[in-house]
Design a protein around this motif. Structure first.
Motif, PDB file in Angstrom:
ATOM      1  N   ASN A   1       8.235  13.689   9.225  1.00 55.24           N
ATOM      2  CA  ASN A   1       7.215  12.867   9.856  1.00 55.24           C
ATOM      3  C   ASN A   1       7.708  11.423   9.875  1.00 55.24           C
ATOM      4  OD1 ASN A   1       5.441  15.102  10.065  1.00 55.24           O
ATOM      5  ND2 ASN A   1       4.809  14.810   7.954  1.00 55.24           N
ATOM      6  N   LEU A   2       8.009  10.939  11.055  1.00 54.51           N
ATOM      7  CA  LEU A   2       8.489   9.574  11.216  1.00 54.51           C
ATOM      8  C   LEU A   2       7.293   8.663  11.474  1.00 54.51           C
ATOM      9  CD1 LEU A   2      10.834   7.536  11.600  1.00 54.51           C
ATOM     10  CD2 LEU A   2      10.774   8.136  14.029  1.00 54.51           C
ATOM     11  N   VAL A   3       7.220   7.558  10.713  1.00 48.01           N
ATOM     12  CA  VAL A   3       6.167   6.570  10.902  1.00 48.01           C
ATOM     13  C   VAL A   3       6.822   5.242  11.249  1.00 48.01           C
ATOM     14  CG1 VAL A   3       4.287   5.282   9.811  1.00 48.01           C
ATOM     15  CG2 VAL A   3       4.583   7.718   9.297  1.00 48.01           C
TER      16      VAL A   3
ATOM     17  N   PHE B   1       9.031  10.748   6.264  1.00 45.73           N
ATOM     18  CA  PHE B   1       8.339  11.553   5.262  1.00 45.73           C
ATOM     19  C   PHE B   1       8.827  12.997   5.348  1.00 45.73           C
ATOM     20  CE2 PHE B   1       5.816   7.892   6.042  1.00 45.73           C
ATOM     21  CZ  PHE B   1       5.154   7.609   4.861  1.00 45.73           C
ATOM     22  N   ARG B   2       9.062  13.592   4.175  1.00 41.16           N
ATOM     23  CA  ARG B   2       9.508  14.989   4.061  1.00 41.16           C
ATOM     24  C   ARG B   2       8.714  15.661   2.950  1.00 41.16           C
ATOM     25  NH1 ARG B   2      15.069  12.505   4.141  1.00 41.16           N
ATOM     26  NH2 ARG B   2      15.812  12.856   6.236  1.00 41.16           N
ATOM     27  N   LYS B   3       8.991  16.946   2.765  1.00 42.96           N
ATOM     28  CA  LYS B   3       8.300  17.710   1.725  1.00 42.96           C
ATOM     29  C   LYS B   3       8.489  17.074   0.348  1.00 42.96           C
ATOM     30  CE  LYS B   3       7.128  22.450   1.357  1.00 42.96           C
ATOM     31  NZ  LYS B   3       6.263  22.552   2.457  1.00 42.96           N
ATOM     32  N   THR B   4       9.644  16.489   0.085  1.00 45.30           N
ATOM     33  CA  THR B   4       9.902  15.872  -1.219  1.00 45.30           C
ATOM     34  C   THR B   4       9.504  14.401  -1.254  1.00 45.30           C
ATOM     35  OG1 THR B   4      12.152  15.341  -0.542  1.00 45.30           O
ATOM     36  CG2 THR B   4      11.817  17.426  -1.722  1.00 45.30           C
ATOM     37  N   GLN B   5       9.034  13.885  -0.139  1.00 44.61           N
ATOM     38  CA  GLN B   5       8.673  12.471  -0.052  1.00 44.61           C
ATOM     39  C   GLN B   5       7.462  12.307   0.877  1.00 44.61           C
ATOM     40  OE1 GLN B   5      11.903   9.973   1.230  1.00 44.61           O
ATOM     41  NE2 GLN B   5      11.182   8.290  -0.053  1.00 44.61           N
ATOM     42  N   GLU B   6       6.295  12.701   0.367  1.00 44.95           N
ATOM     43  CA  GLU B   6       5.064  12.690   1.165  1.00 44.95           C
ATOM     44  C   GLU B   6       4.343  11.349   1.108  1.00 44.95           C
ATOM     45  OE1 GLU B   6       2.625  15.934  -0.126  1.00 44.95           O
ATOM     46  OE2 GLU B   6       4.200  17.409   0.242  1.00 44.95           O
ATOM     47  N   VAL B   7       4.653  10.540   0.098  1.00 41.16           N
ATOM     48  CA  VAL B   7       3.995   9.254  -0.105  1.00 41.16           C
ATOM     49  C   VAL B   7       5.071   8.187  -0.252  1.00 41.16           C
ATOM     50  CG1 VAL B   7       2.458   7.905  -1.603  1.00 41.16           C
ATOM     51  CG2 VAL B   7       2.056  10.355  -1.283  1.00 41.16           C
ATOM     52  N   GLN B   8       4.889   7.051   0.453  1.00 42.00           N
ATOM     53  CA  GLN B   8       5.839   5.942   0.354  1.00 42.00           C
ATOM     54  C   GLN B   8       5.077   4.624   0.324  1.00 42.00           C
ATOM     55  OE1 GLN B   8       9.377   6.061   2.818  1.00 42.00           O
ATOM     56  NE2 GLN B   8       8.874   8.153   3.404  1.00 42.00           N
TER      57      GLN B   8
ATOM     58  N   SER C   1       0.837  -1.195   0.000  1.00 46.45           N
ATOM     59  CA  SER C   1       0.000   0.000   0.000  1.00 46.45           C
ATOM     60  C   SER C   1       0.877   1.252   0.000  1.00 46.45           C
ATOM     61  CB  SER C   1      -0.889   0.033   1.247  1.00 46.45           C
ATOM     62  OG  SER C   1      -1.753  -1.051   1.294  1.00 46.45           O
ATOM     63  N   TYR C   2       0.323   2.346  -0.486  1.00 41.61           N
ATOM     64  CA  TYR C   2       1.017   3.632  -0.461  1.00 41.61           C
ATOM     65  C   TYR C   2       0.464   4.458   0.690  1.00 41.61           C
ATOM     66  CZ  TYR C   2       3.052   2.563  -4.963  1.00 41.61           C
ATOM     67  OH  TYR C   2       3.776   1.976  -5.970  1.00 41.61           O
ATOM     68  N   LEU C   3       1.344   4.851   1.588  1.00 43.22           N
ATOM     69  CA  LEU C   3       0.967   5.656   2.744  1.00 43.22           C
ATOM     70  C   LEU C   3       1.363   7.103   2.502  1.00 43.22           C
ATOM     71  CD1 LEU C   3       0.008   5.981   5.705  1.00 43.22           C
ATOM     72  CD2 LEU C   3       2.329   5.367   6.413  1.00 43.22           C
ATOM     73  N   GLU C   4       0.433   8.003   2.763  1.00 42.68           N
ATOM     74  CA  GLU C   4       0.744   9.434   2.714  1.00 42.68           C
ATOM     75  C   GLU C   4       0.764   9.975   4.132  1.00 42.68           C
ATOM     76  OE1 GLU C   4      -0.943  13.787   1.325  1.00 42.68           O
ATOM     77  OE2 GLU C   4      -1.686  12.016   0.293  1.00 42.68           O
ATOM     78  N   ASN C   5       1.793  10.773   4.426  1.00 43.14           N
ATOM     79  CA  ASN C   5       1.852  11.510   5.677  1.00 43.14           C
ATOM     80  C   ASN C   5       2.456  12.872   5.352  1.00 43.14           C
ATOM     81  OD1 ASN C   5       2.455  12.714   8.135  1.00 43.14           O
ATOM     82  ND2 ASN C   5       2.793  10.756   9.149  1.00 43.14           N
ATOM     83  N   SER C   6       1.578  13.823   5.068  1.00 32.71           N
ATOM     84  CA  SER C   6       2.020  15.175   4.715  1.00 32.71           C
ATOM     85  C   SER C   6       1.649  16.184   5.797  1.00 32.71           C
ATOM     86  CB  SER C   6       1.416  15.585   3.364  1.00 32.71           C
ATOM     87  OG  SER C   6       0.000  15.508   3.394  1.00 32.71           O
ATOM     88  N   LEU C   7       1.507  15.704   7.030  1.00 34.66           N
ATOM     89  CA  LEU C   7       1.173  16.584   8.155  1.00 34.66           C
ATOM     90  C   LEU C   7       2.202  17.692   8.314  1.00 34.66           C
ATOM     91  CD1 LEU C   7       0.127  13.905  10.777  1.00 34.66           C
ATOM     92  CD2 LEU C   7      -1.383  15.557   9.654  1.00 34.66           C
ATOM     93  N   LEU C   8       1.735  18.899   8.415  1.00 31.70           N
ATOM     94  CA  LEU C   8       2.530  20.100   8.696  1.00 31.70           C
ATOM     95  C   LEU C   8       3.551  20.439   7.607  1.00 31.70           C
ATOM     96  CD1 LEU C   8       3.180  19.547  12.534  1.00 31.70           C
ATOM     97  CD2 LEU C   8       1.128  20.408  11.413  1.00 31.70           C
ATOM     98  N   LEU C   9       3.641  19.632   6.564  1.00 28.20           N
ATOM     99  CA  LEU C   9       4.605  19.907   5.491  1.00 28.20           C
ATOM    100  C   LEU C   9       4.248  21.177   4.723  1.00 28.20           C
ATOM    101  CD1 LEU C   9       5.205  16.307   4.065  1.00 28.20           C
ATOM    102  CD2 LEU C   9       6.718  17.640   5.529  1.00 28.20           C
TER     103      LEU C   9
END
Length: 159
Positions: free
Chosen positions: A133-135, A148-155, A117-125
Motif C-alpha cells: 500500500n503506497l501512501v 506499507f506491507r504485512k510487516t509494516q502496517e503502521v508508520q 502521527s502514526y498512520l496505519e494502512n493495512s488494506l487488503l493485507l
C-alpha cells in the motif's frame, strides 16, 4: 506452450501480477482538511471483502449496503493511531468506479501537518501476502511517500 499461457495471462483484464493500493493524501489549506483518495483493484477488494464477510461481496458504488460494508472495512484498516487504537474522525465521502478500480474518498478536518502521527494502512493485507500500500503525502509543497506491507502496517509520518 507454458510461456504462451503465462504471456497471455499477463494481459488478461482479470489478472494482475501484484497486489497494491495507492493512497493520495493532500492538504486543502482553504478547507483546512486532508483530502484522501484510495485506489483499489476491484477484484482484490471484492475477494478481501468476501473473505471478511463470509459471503460473496460485490462492490457497487452508490449502493448503500456495499458502501457501508466498505466504509466499515476502511475504518478498521486506515487511520491515525494513538496507542493501539485507530482514532481518526474522518468523513466518508463515497466511492467511484473506473474500469477495474474502485476509488474511495475520505476527508479529515485538521489544521495540522500530521508530522509525528502514526498512520496505519493495512488494506487488503489480511488477504494477500504480497500486498503493498503506497501512501503519498503532500502538505504545503512538501511531499513524501510511504510503503506499507504485512510487516509494516503502521508508520510514523516525518518530513
Amino acid at each position: 506452450m507454458k510461456l504462451l499461457v503465462l504471456f497471455l495471462g499477463l494481459f488478461s483484464p482479470d489478472f494482475h501480477p501484484f497486489h497494491s493500493s495507492v493512497t493520495e493524501m493532500s492538504y486543502n489549506q482553504k478547507d483546512q482538511s486532508w483530502e484522501i483518495s484510495i485506489r483499489l483493484f476491484q477484484d482484490d477488494l471484492e475477494q478481501t471483502m468476501s473473505s471478511n464477510l463470509g459471503k460473496k461481496f460485490r462492490m457497487i458504488p452508490g449502493d448503500e449496503a456495499s458502501e457501508k460494508a466498505l466504509e466499515n472495512y476502511v475504518r478498521k484498516h486506515v487511520g491515525f493511531r494513538t496507542g493501539k487504537q485507530i482514532s481518526t474522525p474522518y468523513r466518508w465521502l463515497g466511492t467511484e468506479q473506473q474500469q477495474d478500480v474502485i476509488w474511495v474518498y475520505i476527508e479529515i478536518p485538521s489544521t495540522s501537518d500530521l508530522i509525528g502521527s502514526y498512520l496505519e494502512n493495512s488494506l487488503l493485507l489480511d488477504e494477500f501476502e504480497d500486498q503493498t500500500n503506497l501512501v503519498s503525502w503532500s502538505f504545503q509543497g512538501q511531499k513524501k511517500s510511504y510503503l506499507f506491507r504485512k510487516t509494516q502496517e503502521v508508520q510514523q509520518l516525518s518530513r
